[in-house]
Structure formats: C-alpha cells, structure tokens
Write a protein that holds these residues in place. Sequence first.
Motif, PDB file in Angstrom:
ATOM      1  N   ALA A 256      52.818  76.359  86.190  1.00  0.00           N
ATOM      2  CA  ALA A 256      53.477  75.052  86.246  1.00  0.00           C
ATOM      3  C   ALA A 256      53.570  74.392  84.881  1.00  0.00           C
ATOM      4  CB  ALA A 256      52.704  74.152  87.211  1.00  0.00           C
ATOM      5  N   THR A 257      52.688  74.740  83.961  1.00  0.00           N
ATOM      6  CA  THR A 257      52.665  74.086  82.655  1.00  0.00           C
ATOM      7  C   THR A 257      53.693  74.645  81.672  1.00  0.00           C
ATOM      8  OG1 THR A 257      50.861  75.590  82.059  1.00  0.00           O
ATOM      9  CG2 THR A 257      50.258  73.370  82.778  1.00  0.00           C
ATOM     10  N   LYS A 258      54.415  75.671  82.054  1.00  0.00           N
ATOM     11  CA  LYS A 258      55.438  76.216  81.148  1.00  0.00           C
ATOM     12  C   LYS A 258      56.564  75.210  80.916  1.00  0.00           C
ATOM     13  CE  LYS A 258      58.960  79.833  80.663  1.00  0.00           C
ATOM     14  NZ  LYS A 258      58.786  79.947  79.204  1.00  0.00           N
ATOM     15  N   GLU A 259      57.048  74.581  81.975  1.00  0.00           N
ATOM     16  CA  GLU A 259      58.191  73.675  81.866  1.00  0.00           C
ATOM     17  C   GLU A 259      57.792  72.302  81.325  1.00  0.00           C
ATOM     18  OE1 GLU A 259      61.145  74.794  82.221  1.00  0.00           O
ATOM     19  OE2 GLU A 259      60.386  76.763  82.854  1.00  0.00           O
ATOM     20  N   ASP A 260      56.591  71.863  81.619  1.00  0.00           N
ATOM     21  CA  ASP A 260      56.137  70.550  81.164  1.00  0.00           C
ATOM     22  C   ASP A 260      54.755  70.721  80.553  1.00  0.00           C
ATOM     23  OD1 ASP A 260      56.201  67.843  80.708  1.00  0.00           O
ATOM     24  OD2 ASP A 260      55.587  67.285  82.740  1.00  0.00           O
ATOM     25  N   ALA A 261      54.730  71.277  79.354  1.00  0.00           N
ATOM     26  CA  ALA A 261      53.479  71.723  78.735  1.00  0.00           C
ATOM     27  C   ALA A 261      52.633  70.572  78.200  1.00  0.00           C
ATOM     28  CB  ALA A 261      53.780  72.700  77.608  1.00  0.00           C
ATOM     29  N   PRO A 262      51.335  70.606  78.468  1.00  0.00           N
ATOM     30  CA  PRO A 262      50.414  69.597  77.924  1.00  0.00           C
ATOM     31  C   PRO A 262      50.160  69.778  76.426  1.00  0.00           C
ATOM     32  CG  PRO A 262      49.509  70.682  79.869  1.00  0.00           C
ATOM     33  CD  PRO A 262      50.669  71.492  79.415  1.00  0.00           C
ATOM     34  N   ILE A 263      50.497  70.963  75.901  1.00  0.00           N
ATOM     35  CA  ILE A 263      50.191  71.290  74.509  1.00  0.00           C
ATOM     36  C   ILE A 263      51.333  72.096  73.919  1.00  0.00           C
ATOM     37  CG2 ILE A 263      49.013  73.498  74.991  1.00  0.00           C
ATOM     38  CD1 ILE A 263      46.898  72.661  72.905  1.00  0.00           C
ATOM     39  N   ASP A 264      51.527  71.980  72.611  1.00  0.00           N
ATOM     40  CA  ASP A 264      52.533  72.782  71.922  1.00  0.00           C
ATOM     41  C   ASP A 264      51.929  74.161  71.665  1.00  0.00           C
ATOM     42  OD1 ASP A 264      54.454  73.916  70.324  1.00  0.00           O
ATOM     43  OD2 ASP A 264      54.244  72.490  68.662  1.00  0.00           O
ATOM     44  N   SER A 265      52.348  75.132  72.443  1.00  0.00           N
ATOM     45  CA  SER A 265      51.738  76.465  72.329  1.00  0.00           C
ATOM     46  C   SER A 265      52.009  77.102  70.967  1.00  0.00           C
ATOM     47  CB  SER A 265      52.250  77.374  73.451  1.00  0.00           C
ATOM     48  OG  SER A 265      53.646  77.581  73.345  1.00  0.00           O
ATOM     49  N   SER A 266      53.116  76.729  70.318  1.00  0.00           N
ATOM     50  CA  SER A 266      53.429  77.304  68.997  1.00  0.00           C
ATOM     51  C   SER A 266      52.476  76.787  67.919  1.00  0.00           C
ATOM     52  CB  SER A 266      54.871  76.989  68.609  1.00  0.00           C
ATOM     53  OG  SER A 266      55.060  75.599  68.422  1.00  0.00           O
ATOM     54  N   ALA A 267      51.764  75.701  68.194  1.00  0.00           N
ATOM     55  CA  ALA A 267      50.806  75.140  67.228  1.00  0.00           C
ATOM     56  C   ALA A 267      49.465  75.850  67.284  1.00  0.00           C
ATOM     57  CB  ALA A 267      50.613  73.647  67.489  1.00  0.00           C
ATOM     58  N   ILE A 268      49.292  76.729  68.273  1.00  0.00           N
ATOM     59  CA  ILE A 268      48.023  77.445  68.399  1.00  0.00           C
ATOM     60  C   ILE A 268      48.003  78.616  67.422  1.00  0.00           C
ATOM     61  CG2 ILE A 268      46.548  78.786  69.947  1.00  0.00           C
ATOM     62  CD1 ILE A 268      47.728  77.134  72.259  1.00  0.00           C
ATOM     63  N   SER A 269      47.146  78.543  66.432  1.00  0.00           N
ATOM     64  CA  SER A 269      47.013  79.591  65.418  1.00  0.00           C
ATOM     65  C   SER A 269      45.616  79.464  64.813  1.00  0.00           C
ATOM     66  CB  SER A 269      48.085  79.432  64.333  1.00  0.00           C
ATOM     67  OG  SER A 269      47.926  80.404  63.326  1.00  0.00           O
ATOM     68  N   PHE A 270      44.752  80.410  65.125  1.00  0.00           N
ATOM     69  CA  PHE A 270      43.371  80.310  64.661  1.00  0.00           C
ATOM     70  C   PHE A 270      42.838  81.681  64.260  1.00  0.00           C
ATOM     71  CE2 PHE A 270      43.357  80.860  69.237  1.00  0.00           C
ATOM     72  CZ  PHE A 270      42.397  81.833  69.453  1.00  0.00           C
ATOM     73  N   GLN A 271      41.850  81.671  63.372  1.00  0.00           N
ATOM     74  CA  GLN A 271      41.222  82.895  62.895  1.00  0.00           C
ATOM     75  C   GLN A 271      39.786  83.038  63.375  1.00  0.00           C
ATOM     76  OE1 GLN A 271      42.158  85.753  60.399  1.00  0.00           O
ATOM     77  NE2 GLN A 271      40.581  86.219  61.903  1.00  0.00           N
ATOM     78  N   ASP A 272      39.094  81.923  63.534  1.00  0.00           N
ATOM     79  CA  ASP A 272      37.667  81.973  63.846  1.00  0.00           C
ATOM     80  C   ASP A 272      37.319  81.622  65.289  1.00  0.00           C
ATOM     81  OD1 ASP A 272      36.840  82.710  61.237  1.00  0.00           O
ATOM     82  OD2 ASP A 272      37.121  80.652  60.580  1.00  0.00           O
ATOM     83  N   SER A 273      37.942  80.573  65.840  1.00  0.00           N
ATOM     84  CA  SER A 273      37.513  80.146  67.171  1.00  0.00           C
ATOM     85  C   SER A 273      38.535  79.244  67.852  1.00  0.00           C
ATOM     86  CB  SER A 273      36.178  79.384  67.075  1.00  0.00           C
ATOM     87  OG  SER A 273      36.341  78.183  66.334  1.00  0.00           O
ATOM     88  N   LEU A 274      38.475  79.274  69.186  1.00  0.00           N
ATOM     89  CA  LEU A 274      39.227  78.351  70.034  1.00  0.00           C
ATOM     90  C   LEU A 274      38.250  77.833  71.078  1.00  0.00           C
ATOM     91  CD1 LEU A 274      42.046  77.164  70.850  1.00  0.00           C
ATOM     92  CD2 LEU A 274      42.240  79.102  72.421  1.00  0.00           C
ATOM     93  N   GLU A 275      38.210  76.521  71.273  1.00  0.00           N
ATOM     94  CA  GLU A 275      37.238  75.974  72.222  1.00  0.00           C
ATOM     95  C   GLU A 275      37.820  74.799  73.000  1.00  0.00           C
ATOM     96  OE1 GLU A 275      34.437  72.811  69.981  1.00  0.00           O
ATOM     97  OE2 GLU A 275      34.236  74.871  69.198  1.00  0.00           O
ATOM     98  N   VAL A 276      37.317  74.648  74.215  1.00  0.00           N
ATOM     99  CA  VAL A 276      37.710  73.538  75.086  1.00  0.00           C
ATOM    100  C   VAL A 276      36.444  72.864  75.591  1.00  0.00           C
ATOM    101  CG1 VAL A 276      38.857  72.864  77.221  1.00  0.00           C
ATOM    102  CG2 VAL A 276      39.842  74.687  75.813  1.00  0.00           C
ATOM    103  N   THR A 277      36.397  71.537  75.454  1.00  0.00           N
ATOM    104  CA  THR A 277      35.296  70.750  75.994  1.00  0.00           C
ATOM    105  C   THR A 277      35.830  69.930  77.168  1.00  0.00           C
ATOM    106  OG1 THR A 277      34.190  70.612  73.848  1.00  0.00           O
ATOM    107  CG2 THR A 277      33.577  68.972  75.494  1.00  0.00           C
ATOM    108  N   PHE A 278      35.106  69.962  78.276  1.00  0.00           N
ATOM    109  CA  PHE A 278      35.536  69.233  79.461  1.00  0.00           C
ATOM    110  C   PHE A 278      34.321  68.591  80.132  1.00  0.00           C
ATOM    111  CE2 PHE A 278      34.408  73.499  80.736  1.00  0.00           C
ATOM    112  CZ  PHE A 278      33.691  73.339  81.910  1.00  0.00           C
ATOM    113  N   LYS A 279      34.592  67.620  80.969  1.00  0.00           N
ATOM    114  CA  LYS A 279      33.509  67.019  81.749  1.00  0.00           C
ATOM    115  C   LYS A 279      33.795  67.221  83.232  1.00  0.00           C
ATOM    116  CE  LYS A 279      35.467  62.323  81.463  1.00  0.00           C
ATOM    117  NZ  LYS A 279      35.215  60.928  81.017  1.00  0.00           N
ATOM    118  N   ILE A 280      32.725  67.313  84.012  1.00  0.00           N
ATOM    119  CA  ILE A 280      32.853  67.550  85.449  1.00  0.00           C
ATOM    120  C   ILE A 280      31.910  66.623  86.200  1.00  0.00           C
ATOM    121  CG2 ILE A 280      31.176  69.452  85.365  1.00  0.00           C
ATOM    122  CD1 ILE A 280      32.852  70.797  87.609  1.00  0.00           C
TER     123      ILE A 280
END
Length: 296
Positions: A256-280
Amino acid sequence: MNFKRLSAAVCALAMSAALLASCGDSDSSSAAATDSKEEATTTTTTAAQEEETTTTTTTEAETTTTTEAAPAPVADFEYQTKFEGYDAFLMFGDGGWQWGNWNGTGEETEGFGIDADITGDGEYTVSITKESIIGPDDRINPNMVNVDENLIPDPAAGAMVFCVDIMGICDGTTDREGNPLDTNKLKDAEEGKNYPNIDPNLKGKFKGDSSDVKVEVVSIKQDGVELEFDKDKIVYGNIEDNNNRFRIEIYNEYGATKEDAPIDSSAISFQDSLEVTFKIEGLGEVGPFDTPAWAE
C-alpha cells in the motif's frame, strides 16, 4: 633505458665527428676528440647508472607495498537467537535486492539483522549493519553478492521493501483494517512448542488492527543520520494476515505504501547501517516463552 643509452652514444659520436671535421688531423684535435669521447662515455655511463638505480629503487618499493598488504578480516557476527519476549526485526531489500534481511534471528531460518527483544511496553530499535548483513563464515547471506575483498558490501541504494515485523503478537482474527478473517490460518501452540514469540505460524494474543496494541515509528536513521518520513502514511497491522506478525510498513514496492509513500525511497543510501526506532503500548505482561531446541 636502452633508448637513453643509445641517445647518449649517438650524441658522443656526433660530437667527435664534428671536432674531427673542423680541426683536421692535428695532435691537438686528436687530443680534444679523445677527451670529448672520454667525457661523452663518462656521461653515458653515469646516466645509465642513475637510471639503473632509479629502476631498482622503484622495483623495491613495489615489492615492499605488495608484501605489506593487510589481510582481509574474517567475517563473523554473533546474532541473538533467544528471546524472552517477541522478536522484532528490520525487513529490508534495497533497489537491487541487496542487503536483504527477511527473517528474525529467532527463527530457525535465521535472519541477518540486529533484532529487538520486545519484553513489554517501551521504545525499541531494530537495525541492519555492514557487519550483520554479510553473515558468518558458515552462513553467508545469499542477498549480499556485492562484497569486496575486505568483506565490505557495496552501499545500499534505494529500497524495494522496508518494514519492521514484530513476531508473535497477532491472533489471526482480524486484518490490519479490523475486518474479520474468515479462516484463521494460525494454529495453537503444540505441546513442547510454546514459542509464538518467534514462530510465525502460532497464535498470538492480539488483534491485527492496532486496536489492542499501538505502534508508532519514532525515528529512521541511515549511517546515524535522520531520514525524513511522514508518520501518518506508515501502514501498521497484520498486513499479510496469514501469520502472527504485526508489521510496520515504511515502504513496499508491492504494498500500500508504493502509491502514497511515507518516505522517499530514492533517498535511502547507506554504507554502515539502517535503523528504525519505534514505541509500542498495550502489551501488558509478556511471556514467559519456551526456547526451541535449535536455539539453545
């Protein structure tokens, strides 16, 4: 080197010929010619010696550089396999399906990320790094073919799938929008198999539409730098509705996020790490869960 030597010799010969032609057969002319020949010979020899010295020095320098090359490090990473609570992991595949991580490290198939042990309400971080994503020597990640001789992967570029899965939570009764599921594809824990916290086929405790538990992304970072995102466009819930995973869909080329994306996927470019912090929130008491034999 031979060309320089030949040039010097030709010059010497020309000088001698010129002196002989201008001065005839006199003794003084002969002496001058002889001196010129000796001087030319000396010059030629000196030039050749200097070039030989330079060549030898260069060769030695090249040899030294080759000899002192550092050996490639050994790939290894210690993954978490035992979880007191629910196993949450970062699911990711870049634009070329590299940096692929599709399972939690608590699963028997095992993943390649740094998972979070969700033991109650709170804030948690999941990630993948250049150390974790390659895999240990005996289990190299098949989605990491572009790795150089020092075991450093090519930078990740773009995203095909970018989600967080919290395993074991959903009971299979509703989808992410709260609609009842006609058939519950999940099964009750069998005797001796009480680990719905890491087995996606076993019933969890909560509905799949965020009415029981509430999840919210706090931050997304690549190589330690914050990425912009629209939290209102992130999709939450039991998206696949055939397992017990509560998913945070940040971007999915097939979702569902392809058409109305929360993030610019083309901006994702990393060499060392990718992380997501969330609360539950809303988990209440978690566990205890058994640990499967293969994870002992």
